[in-house]
Design a protein around this motif. Structure first.
Motif, PDB file in Angstrom:
ATOM      1  N   GLU A  12     -16.324  -5.483 -12.230  1.00  0.00           N
ATOM      2  CA  GLU A  12     -16.379  -3.946 -11.363  1.00  0.00           C
ATOM      3  C   GLU A  12     -14.650  -3.997 -11.075  1.00  0.00           C
ATOM      4  O   GLU A  12     -14.562  -2.303 -11.534  1.00  0.00           O
ATOM      5  CB  GLU A  12     -17.302  -4.072 -10.388  1.00  0.00           C
ATOM      6  CG  GLU A  12     -19.339  -4.113 -10.954  1.00  0.00           C
ATOM      7  CD  GLU A  12     -19.258  -2.706 -11.290  1.00  0.00           C
ATOM      8  OE1 GLU A  12     -18.712  -1.688 -10.404  1.00  0.00           O
ATOM      9  OE2 GLU A  12     -20.571  -2.484 -12.500  1.00  0.00           O
ATOM     10  N   PRO A  16     -23.411   6.588  -5.159  1.00  0.00           N
ATOM     11  CA  PRO A  16     -23.759   5.229  -4.760  1.00  0.00           C
ATOM     12  C   PRO A  16     -25.446   4.530  -5.302  1.00  0.00           C
ATOM     13  O   PRO A  16     -25.738   3.376  -5.559  1.00  0.00           O
ATOM     14  CB  PRO A  16     -24.015   4.665  -3.096  1.00  0.00           C
ATOM     15  CG  PRO A  16     -23.063   6.052  -3.060  1.00  0.00           C
ATOM     16  CD  PRO A  16     -22.853   7.623  -3.587  1.00  0.00           C
ATOM     17  N   SER A  19     -26.167   1.911  -7.696  1.00  0.00           N
ATOM     18  CA  SER A  19     -25.378   1.000  -7.447  1.00  0.00           C
ATOM     19  C   SER A  19     -26.575   0.204  -6.440  1.00  0.00           C
ATOM     20  O   SER A  19     -26.927  -1.184  -6.460  1.00  0.00           O
ATOM     21  CB  SER A  19     -24.144   0.505  -6.976  1.00  0.00           C
ATOM     22  OG  SER A  19     -23.399   1.080  -7.031  1.00  0.00           O
ATOM     23  N   TYR A  36     -29.598  -0.733  -8.229  1.00  0.00           N
ATOM     24  CA  TYR A  36     -29.254  -2.101  -8.999  1.00  0.00           C
ATOM     25  C   TYR A  36     -29.173  -3.272  -8.281  1.00  0.00           C
ATOM     26  O   TYR A  36     -29.438  -4.307  -8.900  1.00  0.00           O
ATOM     27  CB  TYR A  36     -28.222  -1.904 -10.191  1.00  0.00           C
ATOM     28  CG  TYR A  36     -28.081  -1.470 -11.156  1.00  0.00           C
ATOM     29  CD1 TYR A  36     -29.061  -2.217 -11.979  1.00  0.00           C
ATOM     30  CD2 TYR A  36     -27.094  -0.242 -11.712  1.00  0.00           C
ATOM     31  CE1 TYR A  36     -28.753  -1.125 -13.286  1.00  0.00           C
ATOM     32  CE2 TYR A  36     -27.236   0.504 -12.809  1.00  0.00           C
ATOM     33  CZ  TYR A  36     -28.603  -0.748 -13.277  1.00  0.00           C
ATOM     34  OH  TYR A  36     -27.800   0.653 -15.042  1.00  0.00           O
ATOM     35  N   THR A  81     -28.443   7.206 -13.825  1.00  0.00           N
ATOM     36  CA  THR A  81     -27.036   7.324 -13.842  1.00  0.00           C
ATOM     37  C   THR A  81     -26.374   8.347 -15.574  1.00  0.00           C
ATOM     38  O   THR A  81     -25.153   8.746 -15.246  1.00  0.00           O
ATOM     39  CB  THR A  81     -26.063   5.912 -15.167  1.00  0.00           C
ATOM     40  OG1 THR A  81     -26.515   5.161 -13.769  1.00  0.00           O
ATOM     41  CG2 THR A  81     -24.530   5.996 -15.511  1.00  0.00           C
ATOM     42  N   TYR A 115     -18.425   2.905 -10.644  1.00  0.00           N
ATOM     43  CA  TYR A 115     -17.859   1.407  -9.984  1.00  0.00           C
ATOM     44  C   TYR A 115     -16.505   1.108  -8.846  1.00  0.00           C
ATOM     45  O   TYR A 115     -16.580   0.189  -8.483  1.00  0.00           O
ATOM     46  CB  TYR A 115     -16.251   1.060 -11.093  1.00  0.00           C
ATOM     47  CG  TYR A 115     -17.475   1.479 -13.133  1.00  0.00           C
ATOM     48  CD1 TYR A 115     -18.084   0.788 -12.686  1.00  0.00           C
ATOM     49  CD2 TYR A 115     -16.278   1.609 -14.005  1.00  0.00           C
ATOM     50  CE1 TYR A 115     -18.712   1.178 -14.449  1.00  0.00           C
ATOM     51  CE2 TYR A 115     -16.563   2.128 -15.068  1.00  0.00           C
ATOM     52  CZ  TYR A 115     -18.191   2.132 -15.235  1.00  0.00           C
ATOM     53  OH  TYR A 115     -19.090   2.173 -16.294  1.00  0.00           O
ATOM     54  N   GLY A 147     -19.664   0.769  -6.467  1.00  0.00           N
ATOM     55  CA  GLY A 147     -20.271  -0.700  -7.337  1.00  0.00           C
ATOM     56  C   GLY A 147     -19.470  -1.954  -6.804  1.00  0.00           C
ATOM     57  O   GLY A 147     -19.478  -3.422  -6.504  1.00  0.00           O
ATOM     58  N   PHE A 179     -20.642  -2.323  -3.467  1.00  0.00           N
ATOM     59  CA  PHE A 179     -21.773  -2.947  -3.326  1.00  0.00           C
ATOM     60  C   PHE A 179     -21.697  -4.568  -3.497  1.00  0.00           C
ATOM     61  O   PHE A 179     -22.351  -5.476  -2.759  1.00  0.00           O
ATOM     62  CB  PHE A 179     -23.142  -2.225  -3.309  1.00  0.00           C
ATOM     63  CG  PHE A 179     -23.322  -0.833  -3.073  1.00  0.00           C
ATOM     64  CD1 PHE A 179     -24.495  -1.415  -2.076  1.00  0.00           C
ATOM     65  CD2 PHE A 179     -23.384   0.394  -2.980  1.00  0.00           C
ATOM     66  CE1 PHE A 179     -24.713   0.074  -0.961  1.00  0.00           C
ATOM     67  CE2 PHE A 179     -23.060   1.587  -2.687  1.00  0.00           C
ATOM     68  CZ  PHE A 179     -24.071   0.987  -1.447  1.00  0.00           C
ATOM     69  N   ASN A 180     -20.918  -4.818  -4.579  1.00  0.00           N
ATOM     70  CA  ASN A 180     -21.014  -6.834  -4.973  1.00  0.00           C
ATOM     71  C   ASN A 180     -20.125  -7.137  -4.228  1.00  0.00           C
ATOM     72  O   ASN A 180     -21.053  -8.190  -3.831  1.00  0.00           O
ATOM     73  CB  ASN A 180     -20.543  -6.146  -6.474  1.00  0.00           C
ATOM     74  CG  ASN A 180     -21.335  -5.876  -7.170  1.00  0.00           C
ATOM     75  OD1 ASN A 180     -21.834  -7.497  -7.869  1.00  0.00           O
ATOM     76  ND2 ASN A 180     -21.774  -5.292  -8.009  1.00  0.00           N
TER      77      ASN A 180
END
Length: 335
Positions: free
Chosen positions: A42, A76, A79, A82, A180, A199, A202, A205-206
């Motif tokens: 990301e 968001p 994300s 996912y 998306t 991103y 992304g 959140f990651n």
């Protein structure tokens, strides 16, 4: 840039993803924390998109960027979807074996077509629906093992919870892709500006997920930023580069093509991975793989080739309507 070139490149990158990941292992195990790979991918996509947005800003006229909160707050959501999808995947694997899960994963091909029709209002012909179903059947056929390799009943021996979670996983995967595509096409904003928004969230959140996992186990592996690159090799960085580049190509397809093209690309990548694995890892080819490839090629032909090229329509010197018109004119003249 033509969409089929991007789709072919995505197929190559996606097919090499699993192979690179396998090669990044040492004695069948990861010496690095695999959960850090999506986070760094990301970051890679964010940096590349930010650089391309900056380059685009040097041109005239400048790229269009919608910055109001009503638009930004939508980014968001993919994300979040996912993130939920990843947790559903883990929950599904507690009820079914990996082979069954892989086969059920092909449901996302059909669910993508359904959500593509319902949410994006994109009409598909009957022939295209048949092609999508054929694609799902082809990929499933290539993954089914013979009775001599595993139990024939294993696919149907899982509890009902496993199948329900598998269906939910397929729906979430399709929903994230369709949503998306909606974001990318809802206005004429710069692709790179849209990518920066996607991103950024992304990466956030990651990182939040990694920190939560550290907190959950009491930081027994150490603080995230102290162990982020532990065990990394050149092959690990190639996995990150591959994953990040694939994501950038997917966003391009979402903007200028559609989800169905992405589904075909990733499905063919799976078959290509199986073929390459025969030579790289000495895996024995099966009749199911051969049949699956043939069915998927037929599906591609049915979906993308114009219908008038698939069916030979009889040609007549005069159409039925022309004949009726001539009869009407003749009767009028006689009267």
């Amino acid at each position: 840039m033509q969409w089929y070139f991007v789709a072919a490149l995505l197929t190559l990158l996606t097919s090499s993803q699993g192979i690179l990941t396998t090669l990044s292992q040492s004695n069948g195990k990861y010496k690095y924390d695999y959960a850090t790979v999506p986070f760094l991918a990301e970051i890679f996509k964010l940096l590349v998109s930010g650089f391309l947005l900056w380059k685009e800003g040097q041109t005239s006229p400048p790229p269009r960027k919608t910055t109001d909160w009503k638009s930004v707050r939508l980014f968001p959501i993919p994300s979040i979807i996912y993130l939920v999808h990843n947790n559903v995947q883990f929950a599904t694997l507690t009820f079914v074996d990996p082979s069954t899960y892989q086969i059920m994963g092909n449901l996302k091909i059909v669910t993508t077509g359904i959500l593509f029709r319902l949410f994006l209002r994109r009409k598909l012909s009957n022939l295209q629906w048949m092609a999508i179903i054929l694609l799902a059947l082809g990929t499933t056929t290539s993954q089914v093992k013979g009775c001599g390799e595993s139990s024939c009943d294993s696919l149907f021996s899982a509890p009902i919870e496993g199948y329900m979670l598998g269906l939910l996983s397929a729906c979430l995967s399709a929903l994230a892709g369709v949503y998306t595509e909606y974001l990318m096409k809802k206005n004429n904003d710069s692709l790179y500006w849209q990518n920066v928004q996607l991103y950024t969230f992304g990466a956030i959140f990651n990182m939040a997920w990694l920190l939560w996992e550290d907190f959950r186990v009491g930081f027994e592996k150490g603080v995230l930023w102290q162990r982020l690159f532990n065990g990394y090799t050149i092959m690990t960085w190639l996995v990150i580069l591959n994953l990040g580049s694939s994501g950038l190509l997917v966003s391009w397809l979402m903007k200028y093509a559609d989800n169905i093209v992405k589904v075909y690309s990733t499905s063919m990548a799976m078959l290509l991975t199986m073929v390459l694995s025969i030579y790289l890892f000495n895996i024995k080819p099966t009749m199911q793989l051969f049949l699956g490839i043939v069915i998927c090629i037929m599906s591609i032909h049915m979906y993308f080739v114009p219908a008038n090229m698939l069916v030979d329509l009889p040609t007549t010197s005069k159409s039925a309507s022309d004949s009726l018109s001539e009869v009407a004119v003749k009767r009028t003249t006689e009267s």
